[in-house]
Design a protein around this motif. Structure first.
Motif, PDB file in Angstrom:
ATOM      1  N   LYS A 110       0.793  -1.203   0.219  1.00 38.83           N
ATOM      2  CA  LYS A 110       0.085   0.207  -0.052  1.00 38.83           C
ATOM      3  C   LYS A 110       0.722   1.315  -0.143  1.00 38.83           C
ATOM      4  O   LYS A 110       0.660   2.181  -0.631  1.00 38.83           O
ATOM      5  CB  LYS A 110      -0.991   0.104   1.160  1.00 38.83           C
ATOM      6  N   ASP A 111       2.146   1.012   0.623  1.00 43.57           N
ATOM      7  CA  ASP A 111       2.884   2.413   0.575  1.00 43.57           C
ATOM      8  C   ASP A 111       3.744   2.272  -0.439  1.00 43.57           C
ATOM      9  O   ASP A 111       4.454   3.504  -0.746  1.00 43.57           O
ATOM     10  CB  ASP A 111       3.700   2.144   1.939  1.00 43.57           C
ATOM     11  N   TRP A 112       4.131   1.284  -0.953  1.00 40.12           N
ATOM     12  CA  TRP A 112       5.072   1.260  -1.920  1.00 40.12           C
ATOM     13  C   TRP A 112       4.795   2.076  -3.263  1.00 40.12           C
ATOM     14  O   TRP A 112       3.569   2.074  -3.818  1.00 40.12           O
ATOM     15  CB  TRP A 112       5.232  -0.244  -2.443  1.00 40.12           C
ATOM     16  N   LYS A 113       5.680   2.497  -3.815  1.00 42.58           N
ATOM     17  CA  LYS A 113       5.752   3.426  -5.239  1.00 42.58           C
ATOM     18  C   LYS A 113       6.866   3.094  -5.959  1.00 42.58           C
ATOM     19  O   LYS A 113       8.054   3.172  -5.372  1.00 42.58           O
ATOM     20  CB  LYS A 113       5.453   4.777  -4.968  1.00 42.58           C
ATOM     21  N   GLU A 115       9.527   4.525  -8.230  1.00 37.54           N
ATOM     22  CA  GLU A 115       9.875   5.812  -8.607  1.00 37.54           C
ATOM     23  C   GLU A 115      10.598   5.728  -9.979  1.00 37.54           C
ATOM     24  O   GLU A 115      11.194   4.710 -10.403  1.00 37.54           O
ATOM     25  CB  GLU A 115      11.049   6.204  -7.784  1.00 37.54           C
ATOM     26  N   SER A 125       5.751   8.759 -10.216  1.00 41.15           N
ATOM     27  CA  SER A 125       5.709   7.665  -9.470  1.00 41.15           C
ATOM     28  C   SER A 125       4.625   6.750  -9.477  1.00 41.15           C
ATOM     29  O   SER A 125       3.327   7.383  -9.757  1.00 41.15           O
ATOM     30  CB  SER A 125       6.089   7.790  -7.729  1.00 41.15           C
ATOM     31  N   TRP A 126       4.685   5.539  -9.548  1.00 42.56           N
ATOM     32  CA  TRP A 126       3.448   4.721  -9.889  1.00 42.56           C
ATOM     33  C   TRP A 126       3.298   3.747  -8.538  1.00 42.56           C
ATOM     34  O   TRP A 126       3.957   3.198  -7.860  1.00 42.56           O
ATOM     35  CB  TRP A 126       3.747   3.672 -11.050  1.00 42.56           C
ATOM     36  N   THR A 127       1.737   3.775  -8.291  1.00 44.69           N
ATOM     37  CA  THR A 127       1.507   2.773  -7.127  1.00 44.69           C
ATOM     38  C   THR A 127       1.121   1.495  -7.597  1.00 44.69           C
ATOM     39  O   THR A 127       1.186   1.290  -8.801  1.00 44.69           O
ATOM     40  CB  THR A 127       0.146   3.248  -6.573  1.00 44.69           C
ATOM     41  N   LEU A 128       1.057   0.552  -6.898  1.00 43.60           N
ATOM     42  CA  LEU A 128       0.954  -0.888  -7.360  1.00 43.60           C
ATOM     43  C   LEU A 128      -0.425  -1.109  -7.943  1.00 43.60           C
ATOM     44  O   LEU A 128      -0.440  -1.707  -9.126  1.00 43.60           O
ATOM     45  CB  LEU A 128       1.060  -1.810  -6.174  1.00 43.60           C
ATOM     46  N   ASP A 129      -1.497  -0.380  -7.584  1.00 45.45           N
ATOM     47  CA  ASP A 129      -2.687  -0.620  -8.278  1.00 45.45           C
ATOM     48  C   ASP A 129      -2.581  -0.023  -9.699  1.00 45.45           C
ATOM     49  O   ASP A 129      -3.288  -0.582 -10.482  1.00 45.45           O
ATOM     50  CB  ASP A 129      -3.721   0.288  -7.398  1.00 45.45           C
ATOM     51  N   GLU A 130      -2.090   1.026  -9.851  1.00 45.67           N
ATOM     52  CA  GLU A 130      -1.912   1.597 -11.107  1.00 45.67           C
ATOM     53  C   GLU A 130      -1.058   0.734 -11.916  1.00 45.67           C
ATOM     54  O   GLU A 130      -1.330   0.854 -13.196  1.00 45.67           O
ATOM     55  CB  GLU A 130      -1.267   3.013 -11.004  1.00 45.67           C
TER      56      GLU A 130
END
Lengths: 260, 209
Positions: A110-113, A115, A125-130
């Motif tokens: 949830k926190d990970w992005k 870069e 930056s991209w979130t995991l959901d994206e």
């Protein structure tokens, strides 16, 4: 006029040299003698300090650079790594790292992005959901470790070249450099031609399940045309760059190209 | 070793037949050097992920660790391959292989192996290889070709996929590579023992006569 001799009359030159060698410190003496008798094949093989000398290291490093060039020359961007049926998958697929599984990075999805840096148009930056929303493909290929063993696994994710296009990366740049969440900061450079290979993948799933911690959650870069250590796990950033920034293993002496 | 110190006068007085031409001698010793580097660094690489239930003693490995062993292996391979290729080309082109290694007949081999084991094999004329030599030398050339092909195949299992497939696939090529190494080591032991038993053959490989 004859050259003036600095030697004391009556002193044997050879004996003088012999005596002076004896006064040298032991290591200097050994090197002096090894240098003199440097037909060295046997000296080399006995594994004494000649092998570990910096000149041998420098030569080996030069040949390794040459081997990078040879491999880049041999590399065919259209040659696909062989694929396998599901029945060929190695079970269990081995966990491998320079630390135990218990010490593997625990990334909070949830926190990970991811870069994105360097020579790209869009540095967001991209979130995991994206990332999960991007089109994905699967491959069953052989992972070959620098140690010699190999295992067949099933990986699913987004082709890296599609992502590079999406973020407007300058694909004329030389490298995509990955940084990871591993302790001691794992990182590895990937040459652009390998990064653009159709099978090079931002991997989010192993065997159709969300990538487990052992295999690099949340994201691994699967490069079936490279040895395993050039398939970074727990990736946190990628940088498109013309600079060779080195890598965790590459800096210790593994061949940098290490292509399959 | 006294036979090594033949004086110049002796040599010029009785111009002995050249048993081993210069190119054979040079390539032989370059190959010996490269092969030993390849074996010792190969043992280092093997130890990183042993195929069988044993490892090679550290003292007999080159490079200090896997990374060092790989550097040695992928450097010495050029020496081994270029020298080996030059040897094959020259061996075929000059007709040396055909002349020295052929024919190899089963009865000839049987006869000479029996003679060798009972120490009755003659070595009067070193320019003619007996059947034991022919089989060993021809065999080791084949093994040398196989070990290079499996090695290059394992180095480039994607780019040269057809090459590993000749040996099954990557894992089987690894086993073939290992057994070729084992054969070369066995050859090396026999070869060195026989050369020491017939020292003039060793002399011929050094000074040619």
């Amino acid at each position: 006029m004859a050259k003036r001799s600095f030697l004391i009359p009556g002193v044997d030159k050879r004996l003088l040299i012999k005596d002076s060698i004896k006064t040298m410190p032991d290591v200097t003496r050994r090197r002096f003698i090894a240098g003199g008798a440097s037909l060295g094949a046997l000296t080399l093989l006995t594994g004494c300090d000649v092998v570990d000398s910096s000149s041998a290291d420098a030569l080996l490093a030069k040949v390794s650079k040459f081997n990078d060039a040879v491999q880049a020359f041999i590399f065919n961007p259209d040659a696909l790594a062989p694929t396998f049926p599901e029945s060929a998958i190695t079970k269990p697929f081995p966990f491998n790292a320079y630390y135990d599984l218990d010490d593997a990075p625990e990334v909070d999805g949830k926190d990970w992005k991811l870069e994105v840096r360097g020579l790209v148009d869009n540095k967001k930056s991209w979130t995991l959901d994206e990332l999960y929303k991007l089109p994905q493909v699967s491959q069953i290929t052989r992972h070959i470790c620098v140690e010699g063993w190999s295992a067949i696994g099933s990986w699913t994710g987004t082709p890296l070249r599609d992502f590079l296009k999406l973020i407007g990366a300058d694909t004329r740049a030389k490298y995509v450099w990955f940084q990871c969440a591993d302790k001691d900061g794992y990182n590895s450079p990937l040459d652009m031609r390998s990064a653009l290979h159709p099978q090079t993948q931002m991997t989010f799933k192993y065997a159709n399940e969300i990538l487990p911690r052992a295999y690099g959650f949340p994201m691994k870069i699967r490069v079936p045309t490279k040895l395993g250590f050039k398939n970074p796990k727990y990736v946190v950033s990628m940088e498109v760059t013309n600079d060779y920034k080195g890598g965790y293993w590459e800096d210790q002496g593994y061949n940098s190209f290490s292509g399959s | 070793m006294s036979s090594l110190t033949v004086s110049d006068e002796q040599v010029s007085a009785t111009p002995a037949k050249v048993i081993q031409p210069a190119w054979v001698r040079i390539m032989h010793w370059v190959n010996a050097f490269a092969m030993i580097l390849m074996i010792l660094s190969g043992w280092q690489i093997y130890n990183a992920s042993p195929l069988f239930g044993f490892s090679f003693p550290r003292e007999y490995t080159l490079g200090g660790w896997l990374g060092g062993g790989l550097l040695w292996h992928f450097a010495a391979m050029w020496l081994l391959m270029i020298n080996g290729l030059a040897y094959l080309v020259t061996g075929f082109a000059t007709g040396r292989f055909a002349k020295k290694l052929l024919p190899i007949t089963p009865s000839g081999v049987l006869h000479d192996v029996r003679a060798a084991l009972t120490f009755k094999l003659g070595h009067a004329d070193l320019t003619v290889y007996n059947y034991v030599q022919r089989v060993l030398y021809a065999g080791i050339i084949v093994v040398g070709v196989l070990i290079v092909l499996t090695g290059v195949g394992m180095w480039k299992p994607v780019q040269l996929h057809w090459l590993v497939m000749l040996f099954g696939d990557y894992p089987t090529a690894r086993y073939v590579h290992f057994f070729c190494m084992a054969s070369i080591c066995a050859f090396l032991v026999i070869h060195v023992i026989l050369a020491l038993l017939v020292p003039k053959s060793l002399r011929a490989m050094i000074i040619g006569r």
